[in-house]
Design a protein around this motif. Sequence first.
Motif, short mmCIF file in Angstrom:
data_model
loop_
_atom_site.label_atom_id
_atom_site.label_comp_id
_atom_site.label_asym_id
_atom_site.label_seq_id
_atom_site.Cartn_x
_atom_site.Cartn_y
_atom_site.Cartn_z
N LEU A 212 27.02 38.71 23.42
CA LEU A 212 26.35 39.93 23.85
C LEU A 212 27.20 41.09 23.37
N CYS A 213 26.63 41.92 22.49
CA CYS A 213 27.39 42.97 21.82
C CYS A 213 26.85 44.35 22.19
N MET A 214 27.72 45.37 22.00
CA MET A 214 27.32 46.75 22.28
C MET A 214 27.76 47.63 21.11
N ASP A 215 26.91 48.60 20.73
CA ASP A 215 27.29 49.54 19.69
C ASP A 215 27.74 50.85 20.31
N SER A 216 28.03 51.83 19.47
CA SER A 216 28.57 53.11 19.96
C SER A 216 27.56 53.89 20.79
N SER A 217 26.28 53.53 20.68
CA SER A 217 25.25 54.19 21.48
C SER A 217 24.93 53.43 22.76
N ASP A 218 25.80 52.47 23.10
CA ASP A 218 25.63 51.61 24.29
C ASP A 218 24.39 50.73 24.18
N ARG A 219 23.93 50.47 22.98
CA ARG A 219 22.79 49.58 22.77
C ARG A 219 23.29 48.14 22.73
N LEU A 220 22.66 47.29 23.55
CA LEU A 220 23.05 45.89 23.65
C LEU A 220 22.22 45.03 22.72
N THR A 221 22.87 44.09 22.05
CA THR A 221 22.18 43.12 21.19
C THR A 221 22.84 41.76 21.35
N GLN A 222 22.11 40.74 20.95
CA GLN A 222 22.64 39.38 20.98
C GLN A 222 22.85 38.90 19.55
N THR A 223 24.05 38.39 19.28
CA THR A 223 24.39 37.84 17.98
C THR A 223 24.58 36.34 18.10
N VAL A 224 23.88 35.57 17.26
CA VAL A 224 24.01 34.11 17.24
C VAL A 224 24.46 33.71 15.84
N GLN A 225 25.50 32.89 15.78
CA GLN A 225 26.04 32.48 14.48
C GLN A 225 26.38 31.00 14.49
N HIS A 226 26.09 30.32 13.38
CA HIS A 226 26.44 28.91 13.21
C HIS A 226 27.60 28.83 12.21
N VAL A 227 28.69 28.19 12.63
CA VAL A 227 29.89 28.09 11.80
C VAL A 227 30.23 26.62 11.61
N THR A 228 30.36 26.19 10.37
CA THR A 228 30.73 24.80 10.11
C THR A 228 32.23 24.61 10.27
N PHE A 229 32.62 23.39 10.63
CA PHE A 229 34.05 23.07 10.74
C PHE A 229 34.29 21.66 10.21
N GLU A 230 35.53 21.42 9.84
CA GLU A 230 35.96 20.10 9.39
C GLU A 230 37.42 19.94 9.74
N GLU A 231 37.77 18.82 10.36
CA GLU A 231 39.15 18.61 10.81
C GLU A 231 39.54 17.15 10.63
N LEU A 232 40.81 16.94 10.22
CA LEU A 232 41.37 15.60 10.12
C LEU A 232 42.07 15.26 11.43
N ILE A 233 41.65 14.16 12.07
CA ILE A 233 42.22 13.73 13.34
C ILE A 233 42.95 12.41 13.12
N PRO A 234 44.26 12.31 13.39
CA PRO A 234 44.97 11.03 13.23
C PRO A 234 44.39 9.98 14.18
N VAL A 235 44.14 8.78 13.64
CA VAL A 235 43.57 7.69 14.46
C VAL A 235 44.36 6.42 14.22
N ASP A 236 44.31 5.51 15.19
CA ASP A 236 45.03 4.24 15.08
C ASP A 236 44.08 3.09 14.76
N THR A 237 43.13 3.33 13.87
CA THR A 237 42.18 2.30 13.45
C THR A 237 41.72 2.58 12.03
N ALA A 238 41.30 1.54 11.36
CA ALA A 238 40.70 1.69 10.03
C ALA A 238 39.21 1.37 10.07
#
Length: 493
Positions: A212-238
Amino acid sequence: MELIWNDISLERVIGAATAQALVEGNVPLPEAKSVKSILDTQAEVRITSYEVGEGVVGVEASLRVAFICMGGDDRVFSFTSSAPFKHTISIDGAKAGQTAEITTVIQSVSGMPSGDFVALTSTVELSCRLEDLSPMRVMAGLSGVSDVEVKTEQVKYMTRRAVGSGSCRIREEIGASGVNTVMASTGEASVREVHIEGANACVSGVLTVSALCMDSSDRLTQTVQHVTFEELIPVDTASAALSARASVDTVVMRPVGEEFGLITLEAILDISVFETVERAATVPTDSFSPMLAYDPLAARTRLMLRGESFSAKQSIRENIDVPEGMPEIYRTVYSSARPMTTSVSCGSGRVDIDGILFTHIIYQSEGGAMYSFTEDIPFFVQADAACDSMTEAEASLRCVCSASGGTGRSAEISYTLLIDGTTFSYRDIDIVTGIAECEQRESVKGIVVYYADKGETLYDIAKRFNVTTHSLRMSNPSLADTMNGTERLVMML
């Protein structure tokens, strides 16, 4: 004569119970702030610890609440707070050392302005299943008794073992023209793929954030964003049979500056990686000896046989009417939703889930005033899973906002449900854990001709006539372990 023992590992279900915890308290307002009305209240529960005692499970948890408020100066602001709480769940058979699986559902949450505080009231449903995962000692035989017969059964099941965990830090810049303040932000993460790379699991997915965002005129808007991620997680299995769950630990969104038209997103995701393996255990269900008279001591045991995990996504789009007595919508500002499951059932190759989406809308009237209302939207979703009508399932649902809009007497909302779950079945079985001596049974003597019943086993016939299965095979070499109803046995007793 001594018992010969064998230790087997099976998930034994001790019991289950559901309880409701009432969380109440006065939440202090930020300094120099006053509240005219609460526009939106969002909450999540985090279990911090639990302790299993004699007949009870003590739970400690925290309710994290985010309020969007209309201030006394008619300006919108938001703040967050946490309310720790404790609750005790009674379960027959509970003992120290057992493991509890606890899930939570927020049935209701609300806040009311009260001077320098917001009076918080929430009802949280706690569902607890108590399991004993320690090895179970069962009878394998008797030393010094050569003719002991033990009837066994092989139980197949799936185990889901945590093989690694870690965190993923995300930093991203999001376009948001004119925004100078982020009032509130939330996020949900979903995993798309998991695969092995050396000693690590590569986990990729999508983080969806809503602000929920506000601009300099106190106008409220909703911003929705999709962000991709990728992470290496150490595991004890093959193993390649891996799954993962990503949950949002923190989401912070800040404007870079109105002139840049950007918001910086900083998020931390907690990622857990699991391995699913099919296993089998051989359990003794009966025993006898022609030489030694005894009765087997059997413990009635409820086994939880896990099946495969499943996940799915489903979009929900609805038009929601403004309640009577409230002004029309000039502009929809913000929407949020909280899903609650009402029933989960299994069919052939699918899981059916019914629930309610508690949807909250903030909108602006033509005169510029802010209003809000809540609508309960029933939903039905299906997820593909390896199950049938005799299987049960557990499912957790999360919800992310995709878009909101609408004018006049109707608000338009679009959400995505994220579904994670697992299938399982319960099996009640008598497992032999010891013996008790008894009087010698009477035995038939002479030549006996016996016509077997369909489904009768070699063990059943041996016990009936107090002989060993070996002797039956010697005199009837063509016998199978289970009869089809056409066999004729000849026995010399």
